[in-house]
Enzyme design. Structure first.
Site, short mmCIF file in Angstrom:
data_model
loop_
_atom_site.label_atom_id
_atom_site.label_comp_id
_atom_site.label_asym_id
_atom_site.label_seq_id
_atom_site.Cartn_x
_atom_site.Cartn_y
_atom_site.Cartn_z
N CYS A 28 -4.34 12.61 13.05
CA CYS A 28 -5.16 11.40 12.90
C CYS A 28 -5.04 10.61 14.19
O CYS A 28 -4.42 11.06 15.14
CB CYS A 28 -4.75 10.59 11.68
SG CYS A 28 -3.26 9.64 11.89
N LYS B 161 0.83 -1.21 0.00
CA LYS B 161 0.00 0.00 0.00
C LYS B 161 0.87 1.26 0.00
O LYS B 161 0.62 2.19 -0.77
CB LYS B 161 -0.90 0.00 1.26
CG LYS B 161 -1.52 1.35 1.55
CD LYS B 161 -2.30 1.37 2.82
CE LYS B 161 -1.53 1.63 4.08
NZ LYS B 161 -1.23 3.03 4.41
N ASN B 162 1.89 1.28 0.85
CA ASN B 162 2.66 2.51 0.99
C ASN B 162 3.65 2.73 -0.15
O ASN B 162 4.34 3.75 -0.20
CB ASN B 162 3.38 2.54 2.35
CG ASN B 162 2.38 2.78 3.48
OD1 ASN B 162 1.22 3.15 3.22
ND2 ASN B 162 2.79 2.54 4.70
N ARG C 175 -8.57 -0.41 4.52
CA ARG C 175 -7.74 0.64 3.90
C ARG C 175 -6.41 0.07 3.42
O ARG C 175 -5.83 0.59 2.48
CB ARG C 175 -7.43 1.75 4.92
CG ARG C 175 -8.63 2.60 5.24
CD ARG C 175 -8.23 3.76 6.11
NE ARG C 175 -7.16 4.54 5.46
CZ ARG C 175 -6.64 5.63 5.96
NH1 ARG C 175 -7.07 6.10 7.11
NH2 ARG C 175 -5.69 6.28 5.32
N ARG D 36 1.01 14.36 13.28
CA ARG D 36 1.48 14.15 11.92
C ARG D 36 1.54 15.42 11.05
O ARG D 36 0.83 15.53 10.05
CB ARG D 36 0.65 13.06 11.25
CG ARG D 36 0.63 11.79 12.07
CD ARG D 36 -0.04 10.66 11.38
NE ARG D 36 0.72 10.14 10.26
CZ ARG D 36 0.32 9.16 9.47
NH1 ARG D 36 -0.87 8.61 9.69
NH2 ARG D 36 1.06 8.74 8.49
N ASP E 64 4.75 0.37 11.94
CA ASP E 64 3.54 -0.26 11.38
C ASP E 64 3.40 -1.73 11.79
O ASP E 64 2.40 -2.37 11.47
CB ASP E 64 3.54 -0.15 9.85
CG ASP E 64 3.35 1.29 9.37
OD1 ASP E 64 2.94 2.13 10.19
OD2 ASP E 64 3.61 1.55 8.18
#
Ligand code: EPU
Length: 417
Positions: free
Chosen positions: A117, A22-23, A397, A122, A305
């Protein structure tokens, strides 16, 4: 709203294939804004953040994005408007990745400020000051970043702190700047390297990606390209930990074990039985685990993560484990949910102390972010009875078909609408 229901106690066996990262795909999609040529990407995970990035690109001018399984084709011939609106950016902070490419190619961008968030404040100050160094004028008003520039001009920039999307944003912007840009204290993440490799295929001149210092010789234009996204190391790490907790025998394939060196070291030190075989990691469950400490750090350190998932593993380890979250100031929202399932955890600021092993019991739980959701799924796999995970949209997500992949390994898991 969907829920995931998991009955704990099933032994996992078999092979699971890791999806694209994803990233890595999010900056790769943003790179489509740098050229009027077509970008063809393969190994694109079908996750909600990718859909959100498609919407952002369409809003900006992408015509008829073609999706074909795990491939997609994107082309932005011209700009419809320079704005990434609040409604899209609030869904996904990584939308800010369009800022650098927009200013570099079209000379203007208007991007909603992402705001904080669940895991922390952030800020994006480093993205903005680096763009200013390249010659952009930046105004902040009414919750938006307004950036404009003639052609950007290469500069020497040192990031105050390592920032993944900050490095990516400026790498993209500098690719079209006049002259040479030297970026120091860059993020070393494999996703940055993957972006540099895509940009190079598009005609950019980049040296040093994957090291602290990246040099970019700007070019006048970039072309379309075809690229396969790197495997998702965080998804791989999550399934490896599922195997440690609930395996039998699990093989995680199509991953890059060398990109998981730090987490695999810590898991081995805790007693996990792991075997690396090329692009596969074999995990044999049922090992006696001992508590091990970690401190999250930028790559190649222990990834923030994977912190939440490691915490679930530590609930099953003998003794104490101290987890220090050094990247984000509020990334322990999963602690209270794990405690509701029976974990013995105390936490204070950026440090959590886990005392194990404690049996976990299924419960109704709620996640506040993507990786916290993953840690609760892991807990559900070993919790006694049913665990019901609410707010599944967080996991959607970033994890492609997680329940199908776990089901194929033998988990008892279902999605309930
Ligand atoms: N920071 C600043 N100012 C800035 C930018 C960052 O102070 O201008 C701080 C952040 O607040 C944080 C640290 O620098 O304390 C590092 O943040 P970074 O900028 O590296 O994070 P990011 O680029 O916003 C990416 C991933 C995150 C991952 C972090 C850290 C993407 C799209 N997101 O975020 O992924 O946690 O790097 O590795 O690449 C996730 O996938 O669940 C996720 C949150």
């Amino acid at each position: 709203m969907d829920k995931l229901r998991i009955r704990g106690g099933r032994t996992l066996r078999g092979t699971v294939r890791v999806s694209g990262a994803k990233n890595a795909v999010l900056p790769a999609l943003a790179a489509a804004l740098l050229t009027d040529g077509e970008l063809t990407l393969h190994n694109v995970p079908r996750v909600h953040d990718v859909t959100t990035m498609f919407r952002v690109l369409e809003h900006l001018g992408a015509e008829g994005i073609v999706e074909d399984g795990n491939s997609c084709r994107v082309r932005v011939r011209s700009l419809r408007g320079p704005e990434a609106p609040y409604d899209l950016v609030r869904k996904m902070r990584a939308s800010v990745l369009v800022l650098g490419p927009l200013v570099a190619r079209f000379g203007r961008a208007r991007v909603s400020l992402p705001g904080g968030c669940a895991i922390g404040e952030r800020p994006i100050g480093m993205h903005l000051s680096a763009l200013r160094s390249l010659g952009a004028t930046i105004d902040l008003a009414h919750g938006y970043v307004d950036a404009s520039a003639g052609r950007l001009v290469g500069a020497a920039i040192t990031f105050d702190q390592k920032t993944v999307t900050g490095t990516e944003n400026i790498l993209m912007a500098a690719s079209l700047a006049a002259g040479t840009t030297t970026l120091r204290n860059c993020a070393l993440e494999p996703e940055v390297v993957d972006l540099a490799s895509l940009l190079t295929k598009m005609g950019a001149r980049i040296g040093g990606a994957g090291t602290d210092v990246i040099t970019i010789e700007g070019v006048d234009s970039l072309s379309g390209a075809e690229h396969t996204i790197v495997p998702d190391r965080i998804e791989a790490g999550t399934f490896i930990m599922a195997g440690i907790l609930a395996g039998g025998d699990v093989t995680v394939e199509m991953c890059r074990p060398e990109q998981l060196a730090a987490p695999l070291d810590r898991l081995r030190a805790a007693g996990a039985r792991l075997e690396i075989d090329g692009e596969r990691v074999h995990v044999t469950g049922g090992a006696d685990l001992t508590g091990r400490d970690i401190i999250t750090a930028p790559y190649p350190g222990f990834a923030t993560d994977l912190q939440a998932q490691f915490m679930t593993v530590m609930t099953q380890a003998r003794g104490f484990a101290v987890i220090t979250e050094a990247i984000f100031e509020n990334r322990f929202m999963h602690v209270s949910e794990l405690k509701r399932m029976g974990a013995d955890i105390s936490h204070d600021g950026r440090r959590a102390v886990i005392k194990g092993p404690t049996p976990l019991a299924g419960a109704q739980v709620m996640a506040t972010d993507l990786r916290a959701s993953a840690c609760l799924v892991l807990a559900g796999l070993i919790g006694e009875g049913w665990t019901e995970l609410n707010r599944v949209y967080h996991i959607d997500r970033g994890y492609e078909r997680i329940e199908e992949k776990l089901l194929a390994l033998g988990a008892e898991i279902e999605r309930v609408s």
